[in-house]
Design an enzyme around this catalytic site. Structure first.
Site, mmCIF file in Angstrom:
data_model
loop_
_atom_site.group_PDB
_atom_site.id
_atom_site.type_symbol
_atom_site.label_atom_id
_atom_site.label_comp_id
_atom_site.label_asym_id
_atom_site.label_seq_id
_atom_site.Cartn_x
_atom_site.Cartn_y
_atom_site.Cartn_z
ATOM 1 N N TYR B 93 0.803 -1.094 -0.038
ATOM 2 C CA TYR B 93 -0.091 -0.182 0.005
ATOM 3 C C TYR B 93 0.896 1.258 0.059
ATOM 4 O O TYR B 93 0.531 2.275 -0.719
ATOM 5 C CB TYR B 93 -0.907 -0.289 1.273
ATOM 6 N N GLU B 193 -0.740 -29.784 14.520
ATOM 7 C CA GLU B 193 -1.436 -29.090 13.523
ATOM 8 C C GLU B 193 -2.604 -28.060 13.802
ATOM 9 O O GLU B 193 -2.641 -26.822 13.413
ATOM 10 C CB GLU B 193 -1.883 -30.069 12.235
ATOM 11 N N ASP B 244 -3.002 -34.273 11.028
ATOM 12 C CA ASP B 244 -3.807 -35.134 10.468
ATOM 13 C C ASP B 244 -3.205 -36.304 9.789
ATOM 14 O O ASP B 244 -2.167 -36.152 9.324
ATOM 15 C CB ASP B 244 -4.796 -34.535 9.663
#
Lengths: 530, 363
Positions: B93, B193, B244
């Site tokens: 920006y 995780e 997982d």
């Protein structure tokens, strides 16, 4: 033939003949009539200058007398040899008396009926005589000319004779039922085209609105005097043969063939006789019947002839056309090709010249845009009418312009100048405004157009490349200022302007015109993407 | 003048010199494409090779990017001189705001344009973006017996990670500049995780019971999280990763272990090749009966990812992983960490304890 036609009308008046054949003689429609009038007079002037080996200066003035009546005054002035006093009447006051008849020679005046036709038209529409001033060999004669429409004899009323160094001819006629118009059929366009095909002439035109148009001389070389050539057997029609035979003073048909035509040797004559054992070759030529002539012409086509000589053909010349195109159309690009002589109908030699002008004032101006324009000439005489039925138009239409970088010929700023030169131009009709679509002729014109179109394509490609180059420079230059600013700050370097200037110079050097364009330059993103 | 400011200035000076010698300024950086990413077997890390790319300003396809690179460099120099920090989005920006000198287009039209230029600069100058006072988004949460010292905005604070309550301590994008580890009282590090499982274990006071630092990268590990893990590994703590049971979860582990292809240029700075994988694995389905009922179907993108991973030589070299990945592709099954709460909520702790004590890790 035309003389025969004329004699048939002897019992009627010449006026009758003229009226009945007005269309054929180019006096159809008001705009076209005025163009025909100017054409006859300008042609006369050009021929007179050529005969006298003079660079022609021609002034044409058309002024309006009464628009509603279509009444105009046509005034033409040239610097030719002028006409000797005793010939003024024959030249300007006698229909079909021209010396051009039955000369097998390349000439402008194959069209129309000459200046006497204008005299006649003026007389028939206004009842007035024409005014003529002729400067010939130190004497200036001012006179009025009328035609006795009953006898087709000129009536010349001499007004003044004085000694003068001036040579040339001034001819002034009042005419009615015509119209001045700046369309492509009008006088202006006719003169512009005439100037294009006659770069040795200087033509000034004062139009009815008082505007002066000058088509300046482009070259100082007077075209060579055309010399008559003997016709080639393959270039002859039955009626031509009858015509030649009836006017021939040769004692026998044999000597007529050997002396009137080119390439008819004794050997070939024997061959001809073998084909036609029942024709008596010792008879007088004028005894030749139509049926016999017809058979002879078809036998001509079976015999193997030596190609005709192209000696009698005088093209305008590449350089001359180029100069006049630059002079008159001021194009961005111009290319002219003069092709080698070719023959059509197996025996008639012709030469095609094509000039292509692109950009500048080329193309027909329609509003603010310019459209593809085809300017047709036969032996330097502009063909303004009947474009649709002309072999030249066929050739132009057969070109796939996309191949040459032109999306649509009709929308392109192009002027094509096509001149066909021959001792025998194959006109489609008596109007002599279009060439018949002879395959040999169309093919040759087409080849010539493709020659110049290829050159134009190279030019357009170069332009595209130049535009690309400019785009490239621009696309880098726009970042220079920002880069200079950041770089100066980043490097704690005070001379930001110096960086700026040097970068601009570097960009310009890299993409300079002189540098050979390197197509292999890697412009692609050289970072492969993971 | 800091080293980094000096490096930036010298980059500019070399270009000015080129310009003054009448040649186009050039910018050399390492090639970041896949073809230049190698697996360094000796240390087990993805590294960037030696292939370089040179960009020149006077080239139609490179001019804009060149100009932008220098704009980024100059902006970073300003941040450093002002001692202010911003995110890479903030930088975007800042650059977008400056309309550009005599430019009728935006200096940058999207952040996707400025991000890779930052990486180019990191490589060209051999610095990290944090050294350029640029931060990435914060992500990752920590709890456990560790005290940090944080110098920030003119203040020095001590942060005790045992006293962060239920929310834990959030890992900043830069754990190097002004940040140091004061003391550690842990034996090992557990990387979890999912944030939900982290919260579960935090509630169980797992880190207290097991003497570990409990970290959740909250999905794919950020630069800050990976950098912190590297620092903890350097302190001699074993790093154990828990995700997982699917290709995407396992890839989180591999990113921590060998580094990612995107950040291969950071090499060992951001990789932890010593780390080990604790679960969940396909093998667990056999070892823990109840899990068989709790599997869910693997989606096509899971299968695709598994196939991709099989093609990576640094993964393919481990037969245990090949077996795991092939099982996923064959059975089309996966299990979430959360499934371990099936028998009872605290089963996760038991599971981890059990596997750790028996050292049932994957490499």
């Amino acid at each position: 033939m035309a003389k025969d036609v004329f004699t048939q009308f002897k019992e009627h008046s010449v006026a009758e003949f003229f009226k009945k054949n007005k269309q054929m003689l180019g006096f159809s429609g008001k705009i076209r009539s005025l163009t025909t009038i100017v054409h006859e007079l300008v042609t006369n002037s050009l021929d007179a200058a050529e005969e006298g080996r003079i660079l022609p200066d021609i002034v044409v003035e058309v002024s309006e007398i009464n628009k509603d009546e279509g009444r105009y005054l046509v005034h033409i002035e040239d610097n030719g040899t002028g006409i000797p006093e005793k010939l003024i009447g024959k030249a300007l006051g006698m229909m079909l008396a021209g010396t051009k008849f039955h000369r097998y020679v390349q000439q402008r005046g194959q069209q129309g009926i000459g200046a006497a036709g204008v005299t006649m038209y003026s007389q028939l529409t206004t009842g007035k005589s024409v005014k003529v001033i002729s400067g010939y060999k130190g004497k200036k004669v001012t006179c009025e000319v009328l035609i006795d429409i009953r006898t087709n004899k000129p009536k010349v009323n001499i007004l003044n004779r004085e000694p003068s160094e001036w040579h040339g001819l001034i001819y002034e006629a009042e005419v009615k039922d015509v119209k001045y118009d700046k369309s492509s059929y009008g006088v202006y366009e006719y003169l512009k085209r005439t100037a294009l095909a006659n770069p040795h002439a200087s033509i000034t035109f004062l139009d009815p609105l008082g505007e002066r148009h000058i088509f300046p001389r482009s070259v100082d070389v007077i075209p060579p005097k055309p010399k008559p050539v003997k016709p080639h057997p393959l270039g002859i029609s039955t009626s031509d043969l009858i015509d030649f035979a009836h006017y021939s003073k040769e004692p026998t048909l044999s000597s007529f063939f050997r002396n009137t035509f080119s390439r008819i040797s004794q050997l070939k004559l024997d061959e001809l006789r073998n084909y036609l054992p029942d024709i008596n070759f010792r008879m007088k030529p004028r005894m030749l019947s139509w049926e016999q002539a017809d058979r002879i012409v078809s036998v001509f086509k079976k015999i193997k002839w030596i190609s005709p000589s192209s000696d009698g053909i005088y093209p305008i010349g590449e350089k001359q056309i180029k100069k006049s195109i630059y002079n008159i159309l001021n194009p961005e690009f111009c290319e002219v090709v003069e092709r080698k002589p070719k023959i059509y109908r197996g025996g008639i030699p012709f030469i095609v010249e094509v000039g292509l002008a692109y950009g500048g004032d080329a193309g027909r101006k329609i509003g603010s845009s310019r459209n593809g324009d085809v300017i047709r000439f036969a032996n330097r005489a502009p063909l303004l009418f009947d474009a649709g039925g002309c072999g030249i138009t066929d050739a132009v239409k057969s070109i796939d312009w996309k191949r040459y970088g032109i999306k649509n010929f009709d929308d392109a700023p192009i002027t094509l100048i096509i001149n066909v030169s021959s001792v025998h131009i194959p006109y489609t009709g008596a109007g002599k405004q279009a060439l018949s679509s002879e395959q040999d002729l169309v093919d040759e014109i087409r080849n010539a157009i493709m020659d110049v179109a290829r050159k134009m394509q190279i030019h357009i490609r170069g332009k595209v490349r130049e535009r690309e180059r400019a785009t490239k420079i621009k696309s880098i230059l726009k970042y220079v200022e920002q880069l200079s600013m950041d770089l100066a700050e980043l490097a704690d370097y005070s001379e930001r302007d110096k960086i700026n200037k040097k970068l601009i110079k570097l960009v310009e050097i890299k993409y300079s015109k002189t540098k050979k364009h390197n197509d292999n330059e890697s412009e692609s993103d050289n970072r492969s993407v993971d | 003048m800091s080293d980094v400011v000096k490096k930036l200035t010298n980059l500019g000076k070399s270009m000015v010199k080129e310009i003054n010698n009448n040649s186009s300024p050039t910018f050399t950086t390492k090639l970041r494409s896949r073809s230049n990413i190698n697996y360094d077997e000796s240390i087990g890390v993805l590294r960037l090779g030696d292939k370089r790319e040179e960009r020149t300003f006077i080239n139609v396809s490179q001019a804009r990017r060149f100009m932008q690179t220098i704009a980024v460099a100059n902006k970073c120099k300003k941040f450093l001189n002002e001692n202010s920090h911003t995110s890479i989005r903030g930088l975007y920006y800042q650059l977008k705001f400056s309309l550009g000198a005599n430019l009728d287009e935006e200096l940058f039209s999207e952040q996707g344009e400025s991000n890779p230029l930052i990486e180019d600069l990191e490589l060209a100058l051999d610095v990290k973006r944090e050294d350029l006072n640029l931060s990435t988004a914060r992500k990752g949460v920590v709890a456990g017996p560790m005290v940090l010292k944080d110098k920030f905005a003119g203040e020095k604070v001590e942060i005790d990670l045992t006293k962060q309550g239920r929310s834990g301590w959030m890992i900043p994008s830069d754990v190097d500049n002004g940040m140091e580890i004061d003391s550690i009282n842990a034996e090992w590090v557990l990387v979890v995780e999912k944030d939900a499982i982290w919260q579960r274990l935090n509630e169980d006071k797992f880190w207290k019971k097991e003497d570990c630092i409990l970290i959740s990268p909250q999905g794919q590990a950020s630069r800050g999280a990976r950098r912190l893990l590297r620092k903890l590994a350097d302190k001699g703590l074993p790093i154990i990763v828990f995700t997982d049971c699917d290709a995407w979860g396992w890839y989180i582990y591999w990113t921590i272990k060998t580094g990612s292809m995107n950040l291969a240029y950071l090499g060992l700075d951001i990789a932890v090749p010593e780390s080990k994988f604790i679960g969940v694995t396909m093998q667990d389905i056999k070892d823990y009966d109840f899990l068989d009922k709790l599997t869910i179907t693997a989606k096509p993108i899971d299968i695709k990812k598994a196939q991709d991973m099989l093609s990576y030589p640094w993964i393919n070299m481990h037969k245990e992983w090949v077996k795991e990945l092939k099982t996923v592709i064959k059975t089309k099954k996966k299990i979430e960490q959360d499934a371990l709460q099936g028998p009872r909520l605290s089963f996760i702790s038991d599971y981890l304890r059990d596997k750790k004590e028996n050292e049932r890790f994957l490499p």
